[in-house]
Design a protein around this motif. Structure first.
Motif, PDB file in Angstrom:
ATOM      1  N   ALA A 225     -11.851   3.624 -35.795  1.00 52.72           N
ATOM      2  CA  ALA A 225     -11.341   3.438 -34.426  1.00 52.72           C
ATOM      3  C   ALA A 225     -10.214   2.413 -34.408  1.00 52.72           C
ATOM      4  CB  ALA A 225     -12.480   2.987 -33.511  1.00 52.72           C
ATOM      5  N   PHE A 226     -10.383   1.354 -35.185  1.00 53.22           N
ATOM      6  CA  PHE A 226      -9.348   0.317 -35.263  1.00 53.22           C
ATOM      7  C   PHE A 226      -8.060   0.909 -35.834  1.00 53.22           C
ATOM      8  CE2 PHE A 226      -7.057  -3.093 -37.414  1.00 53.22           C
ATOM      9  CZ  PHE A 226      -7.005  -4.073 -36.420  1.00 53.22           C
ATOM     10  N   ALA A 227      -8.190   1.692 -36.906  1.00 54.00           N
ATOM     11  CA  ALA A 227      -7.008   2.315 -37.524  1.00 54.00           C
ATOM     12  C   ALA A 227      -6.332   3.272 -36.551  1.00 54.00           C
ATOM     13  CB  ALA A 227      -7.422   3.056 -38.793  1.00 54.00           C
ATOM     14  N   LYS A 228      -7.130   3.993 -35.780  1.00 49.84           N
ATOM     15  CA  LYS A 228      -6.582   4.977 -34.839  1.00 49.84           C
ATOM     16  C   LYS A 228      -5.708   4.303 -33.783  1.00 49.84           C
ATOM     17  CE  LYS A 228      -8.146   8.783 -31.877  1.00 49.84           C
ATOM     18  NZ  LYS A 228      -7.479   9.844 -32.648  1.00 49.84           N
ATOM     19  N   SER A 229      -6.107   3.128 -33.338  1.00 49.06           N
ATOM     20  CA  SER A 229      -5.389   2.464 -32.249  1.00 49.06           C
ATOM     21  C   SER A 229      -4.370   1.432 -32.711  1.00 49.06           C
ATOM     22  CB  SER A 229      -6.387   1.760 -31.313  1.00 49.06           C
ATOM     23  OG  SER A 229      -7.133   2.683 -30.578  1.00 49.06           O
ATOM     24  N   PHE A 230      -4.648   0.757 -33.842  1.00 45.72           N
ATOM     25  CA  PHE A 230      -3.859  -0.434 -34.154  1.00 45.72           C
ATOM     26  C   PHE A 230      -3.239  -0.473 -35.558  1.00 45.72           C
ATOM     27  CE2 PHE A 230      -7.439  -1.683 -31.328  1.00 45.72           C
ATOM     28  CZ  PHE A 230      -6.701  -1.827 -30.172  1.00 45.72           C
ATOM     29  N   LYS A 231      -3.311   0.623 -36.292  1.00 49.23           N
ATOM     30  CA  LYS A 231      -2.722   0.625 -37.629  1.00 49.23           C
ATOM     31  C   LYS A 231      -1.238   0.258 -37.550  1.00 49.23           C
ATOM     32  CE  LYS A 231      -2.056   3.572 -41.704  1.00 49.23           C
ATOM     33  NZ  LYS A 231      -2.336   4.908 -42.300  1.00 49.23           N
ATOM     34  N   GLY A 232      -0.860  -0.755 -38.322  1.00 46.15           N
ATOM     35  CA  GLY A 232       0.528  -1.198 -38.345  1.00 46.15           C
ATOM     36  C   GLY A 232       0.872  -2.234 -37.296  1.00 46.15           C
ATOM     37  N   TYR A 233      -0.054  -2.556 -36.398  1.00 50.18           N
ATOM     38  CA  TYR A 233       0.182  -3.573 -35.374  1.00 50.18           C
ATOM     39  C   TYR A 233      -0.059  -4.957 -35.984  1.00 50.18           C
ATOM     40  CZ  TYR A 233       0.118  -0.045 -31.612  1.00 50.18           C
ATOM     41  OH  TYR A 233       0.395   1.027 -30.796  1.00 50.18           O
ATOM     42  N   GLU A 234       0.982  -5.669 -36.255  1.00 45.43           N
ATOM     43  CA  GLU A 234       0.841  -6.959 -36.926  1.00 45.43           C
ATOM     44  C   GLU A 234       0.202  -8.024 -36.046  1.00 45.43           C
ATOM     45  OE1 GLU A 234       4.604  -8.144 -38.438  1.00 45.43           O
ATOM     46  OE2 GLU A 234       4.748  -6.473 -39.861  1.00 45.43           O
ATOM     47  N   ASP A 235       0.144  -7.785 -34.740  1.00 42.48           N
ATOM     48  CA  ASP A 235      -0.410  -8.788 -33.825  1.00 42.48           C
ATOM     49  C   ASP A 235      -1.866  -8.512 -33.457  1.00 42.48           C
ATOM     50  OD1 ASP A 235       0.181  -6.493 -32.428  1.00 42.48           O
ATOM     51  OD2 ASP A 235       0.946  -7.522 -30.648  1.00 42.48           O
ATOM     52  N   VAL A 236      -2.490  -7.545 -34.144  1.00 42.20           N
ATOM     53  CA  VAL A 236      -3.913  -7.248 -33.899  1.00 42.20           C
ATOM     54  C   VAL A 236      -4.650  -7.223 -35.232  1.00 42.20           C
ATOM     55  CG1 VAL A 236      -5.587  -5.652 -32.886  1.00 42.20           C
ATOM     56  CG2 VAL A 236      -3.276  -5.808 -31.925  1.00 42.20           C
ATOM     57  N   VAL A 329     -22.533   6.513 -29.227  1.00 44.05           N
ATOM     58  CA  VAL A 329     -22.716   6.321 -30.669  1.00 44.05           C
ATOM     59  C   VAL A 329     -21.843   7.320 -31.435  1.00 44.05           C
ATOM     60  CG1 VAL A 329     -24.398   6.425 -32.558  1.00 44.05           C
ATOM     61  CG2 VAL A 329     -25.066   5.475 -30.338  1.00 44.05           C
ATOM     62  N   GLU A 330     -21.230   6.866 -32.508  1.00 42.37           N
ATOM     63  CA  GLU A 330     -20.399   7.698 -33.398  1.00 42.37           C
ATOM     64  C   GLU A 330     -19.104   8.188 -32.728  1.00 42.37           C
ATOM     65  OE1 GLU A 330     -21.227   8.463 -36.602  1.00 42.37           O
ATOM     66  OE2 GLU A 330     -23.404   8.376 -36.765  1.00 42.37           O
ATOM     67  N   ASP A 331     -18.753   7.624 -31.598  1.00 44.51           N
ATOM     68  CA  ASP A 331     -17.582   8.095 -30.852  1.00 44.51           C
ATOM     69  C   ASP A 331     -16.343   7.278 -31.239  1.00 44.51           C
ATOM     70  OD1 ASP A 331     -15.712   9.029 -29.074  1.00 44.51           O
ATOM     71  OD2 ASP A 331     -16.888   8.608 -27.269  1.00 44.51           O
ATOM     72  N   ILE A 332     -15.615   7.737 -32.244  1.00 45.75           N
ATOM     73  CA  ILE A 332     -14.426   7.037 -32.721  1.00 45.75           C
ATOM     74  C   ILE A 332     -13.367   6.960 -31.628  1.00 45.75           C
ATOM     75  CG2 ILE A 332     -12.543   7.090 -34.403  1.00 45.75           C
ATOM     76  CD1 ILE A 332     -14.493   8.506 -36.325  1.00 45.75           C
ATOM     77  N   GLU A 333     -13.131   8.079 -30.952  1.00 45.36           N
ATOM     78  CA  GLU A 333     -12.119   8.124 -29.900  1.00 45.36           C
ATOM     79  C   GLU A 333     -12.493   7.183 -28.752  1.00 45.36           C
ATOM     80  OE1 GLU A 333      -8.737   9.176 -27.729  1.00 45.36           O
ATOM     81  OE2 GLU A 333      -9.241   9.622 -29.826  1.00 45.36           O
ATOM     82  N   GLY A 334     -13.763   7.235 -28.319  1.00 46.19           N
ATOM     83  CA  GLY A 334     -14.206   6.386 -27.220  1.00 46.19           C
ATOM     84  C   GLY A 334     -14.118   4.911 -27.555  1.00 46.19           C
ATOM     85  N   LEU A 335     -14.468   4.570 -28.782  1.00 47.72           N
ATOM     86  CA  LEU A 335     -14.385   3.173 -29.216  1.00 47.72           C
ATOM     87  C   LEU A 335     -12.936   2.729 -29.289  1.00 47.72           C
ATOM     88  CD1 LEU A 335     -15.698   0.592 -30.259  1.00 47.72           C
ATOM     89  CD2 LEU A 335     -15.755   1.610 -32.552  1.00 47.72           C
ATOM     90  N   SER A 336     -12.084   3.601 -29.781  1.00 46.08           N
ATOM     91  CA  SER A 336     -10.660   3.308 -29.867  1.00 46.08           C
ATOM     92  C   SER A 336     -10.079   3.012 -28.481  1.00 46.08           C
ATOM     93  CB  SER A 336      -9.926   4.498 -30.501  1.00 46.08           C
ATOM     94  OG  SER A 336      -8.539   4.362 -30.408  1.00 46.08           O
ATOM     95  N   ILE A 337     -10.451   3.821 -27.504  1.00 46.54           N
ATOM     96  CA  ILE A 337      -9.968   3.635 -26.133  1.00 46.54           C
ATOM     97  C   ILE A 337     -10.487   2.325 -25.551  1.00 46.54           C
ATOM     98  CG2 ILE A 337     -10.143   4.545 -23.777  1.00 46.54           C
ATOM     99  CD1 ILE A 337     -10.145   7.380 -25.050  1.00 46.54           C
ATOM    100  N   ALA A 338     -11.771   2.038 -25.792  1.00 48.20           N
ATOM    101  CA  ALA A 338     -12.367   0.802 -25.265  1.00 48.20           C
ATOM    102  C   ALA A 338     -11.669  -0.431 -25.835  1.00 48.20           C
ATOM    103  CB  ALA A 338     -13.857   0.767 -25.585  1.00 48.20           C
ATOM    104  N   MET A 339     -11.340  -0.390 -27.123  1.00 48.57           N
ATOM    105  CA  MET A 339     -10.659  -1.531 -27.753  1.00 48.57           C
ATOM    106  C   MET A 339      -9.264  -1.714 -27.155  1.00 48.57           C
ATOM    107  SD  MET A 339     -11.950  -0.945 -31.695  1.00 48.57           S
ATOM    108  CE  MET A 339     -11.370  -2.478 -32.405  1.00 48.57           C
ATOM    109  N   LYS A 340      -8.577  -0.596 -26.871  1.00 47.53           N
ATOM    110  CA  LYS A 340      -7.263  -0.685 -26.218  1.00 47.53           C
ATOM    111  C   LYS A 340      -7.387  -1.294 -24.827  1.00 47.53           C
ATOM    112  CE  LYS A 340      -4.787   3.220 -28.350  1.00 47.53           C
ATOM    113  NZ  LYS A 340      -4.237   4.579 -28.091  1.00 47.53           N
ATOM    114  N   LYS A 341      -8.427  -0.853 -24.094  1.00 49.82           N
ATOM    115  CA  LYS A 341      -8.623  -1.369 -22.738  1.00 49.82           C
ATOM    116  C   LYS A 341      -8.922  -2.861 -22.737  1.00 49.82           C
ATOM    117  CE  LYS A 341     -10.168   2.872 -20.425  1.00 49.82           C
ATOM    118  NZ  LYS A 341     -11.308   3.553 -19.757  1.00 49.82           N
ATOM    119  N   ILE A 342      -9.663  -3.312 -23.742  1.00 47.30           N
ATOM    120  CA  ILE A 342      -9.963  -4.747 -23.840  1.00 47.30           C
ATOM    121  C   ILE A 342      -8.664  -5.545 -23.987  1.00 47.30           C
ATOM    122  CG2 ILE A 342     -10.883  -6.522 -25.390  1.00 47.30           C
ATOM    123  CD1 ILE A 342     -13.112  -5.492 -23.808  1.00 47.30           C
TER     124      ILE A 342
END
Length: 382
Positions: A225-236, A329-342
């Motif tokens: 999930a982290f890779a899906k949303s923030f790969k290459g983001y040097e500030d995260v 549980v096991e929801d990569i997309e949902g977790l990715s979205i939640a991390m972005k929203k945070i």
């Protein structure tokens, strides 16, 4: 009153943080004015411990603690473990009574394995016992058929049975035979886990996860999930504290996902290091596949941090709209979205309000007051 505590797992030389919440709860009872004794036999398969009678006795911030190595014959399964654990408890109990007297009540943490010893000791010494259940085995379907009758028997004869969450309470109803199951949450030391002034806003946004690195904790899902949303983001960045059997697999996955420069594995952390990292992160996330409660979540909340957890029954009663997100549980997309929203809404989270709500629900005072009432009810009935 004099409370005897029997935990199913506890700190050892090889794992000094194991069962830390049992220890902290025992110390909190002492601070509330009670006399507390704790017994724990560390099961050993080393033949040199067959005739080991050495008992270690120490004062752990007011808790009279008695431990020993207790030999168990290998490959004897549930029966052998129960017999060995109880033999160790009986030896420790006899020594403890000589020095600190007979307890008023026995409090076991988890049926497997402390509950069995509490039941046996209660019958032998005519002292009432209660059980607080913490185990994830119930929700994971890992209770073996030969263990079920034993668990039902322990619950039947216990004066009270407590679950640490509504989800676990529901899991235990299969074994309760209609007996009432109370819910009392785990607690957090809000004096140690406290607010700390944040550094400059130019710092990287830090997600933190702390746990034993096991498959059930879902860190593979977190990395994806982290890779899906923030790969290459040097500030995260993602900080992972803990050690365990999945470490090599997680390191390999981190490399495969191309996020090694953004993910830091800190290894096993002591309590002070956990506090330091909780206070310095921006948000806490742990997408467990199974979780009966999740002490790390309330530790993060006590530090004023928003959290992300999964709908596993335990965290469901911790997370609310003011402190974070629950995902499937096991929801990569949902977790990715939640991390972005945070990250996008981090300024909307009020650290003081998050902490205040945590104190109201999970502080030492809030939790110990509930236990004291249960103890009084039991002894009143006795």
């Amino acid at each position: 009153m004099h409370i005897l505590i029997i935990p199913s797992w506890y700190k050892t030389e090889s794992n000094p943080t194991l069962g830390s919440f049992f220890r902290e709860q025992a110390q909190a009872l002492v601070r509330a004015g009670h006399k507390v004794t704790l017994l724990f036999p560390e099961i050993s398969y080393d033949t040199k411990d067959i005739f080991n009678t050495k008992i270690s006795i120490f004062d752990d911030e007011g808790v009279s603690t008695y431990t020993k190595k207790q030999y168990m014959i290998p490959k004897t399964g549930c029966f052998g473990f129960n017999v060995s654990f109880y033999k160790g408890i009986n030896d420790l109990y006899n020594e403890a009574v000589k020095q600190v007297g007979t307890p008023d009540i026995i409090h076991a943490h988890s049926c497997l394995w402390a509950g069995y010893s509490a039941m046996k000791l209660s019958s032998k010494k005519n002292i009432p016992y209660l059980i607080t259940e913490h185990f994830t085995k119930y929700s994971r379907g890992l209770i073996k058929s030969h263990e079920k009758p034993l668990i039902k028997k322990q619950i039947k004869y216990a004066s009270k049975v407590i679950a640490v969450s509504e989800g676990l309470k529901n899991d235990l109803e299969e074994y309760s035979l209609g007996k009432e199951i109370l819910v009392i949450s785990n607690m957090v030391d809000v004096n140690k886990f406290a607010l700390r002034e944040q550094k400059s806003q130019n710092d990287k946004f830090k997600f933190l996860s702390v746990c034993y690195l096991m498959q059930k904790k879902g860190l593979d899902i977190l990395l994806k999930a982290f890779a899906k949303s923030f790969k290459g983001y040097e500030d995260v960045e993602l900080i992972i504290g803990g050690d365990g059997e999945e470490k090599d697999n997680l390191l390999r996955l981190t490399n495969e996902l191309g996020i090694s420069s953004q993910v830091k594995f800190l290894g096993a952390l002591n309590r002070d290091e956990v506090i330091e990292n909780m206070q310095s992160c921006n948000a806490f996330v742990l997408p467990s596949r199974f979780e009966t409660f999740g002490v790390v979540f309330i530790e993060a909340l006590a530090c004023g941090k928003p959290i992300i957890a999964t709908k596993t029954g335990g965290p469901d009663g911790i997370v609310n709209k003011g402190n974070g997100f629950l995902v499937e549980v096991e929801d990569i997309e949902g977790l990715s979205i939640a991390m972005k929203k945070i990250i996008d809404n981090i300024s909307c989270y009020d650290a003081e309000l998050i902490r205040t709500d945590c104190i109201k629900r999970f502080s030492e005072k809030a939790v110990i007051t509930q236990f004291e009432q249960v103890y009084k009810d039991i002894l009143g009935k006795k």
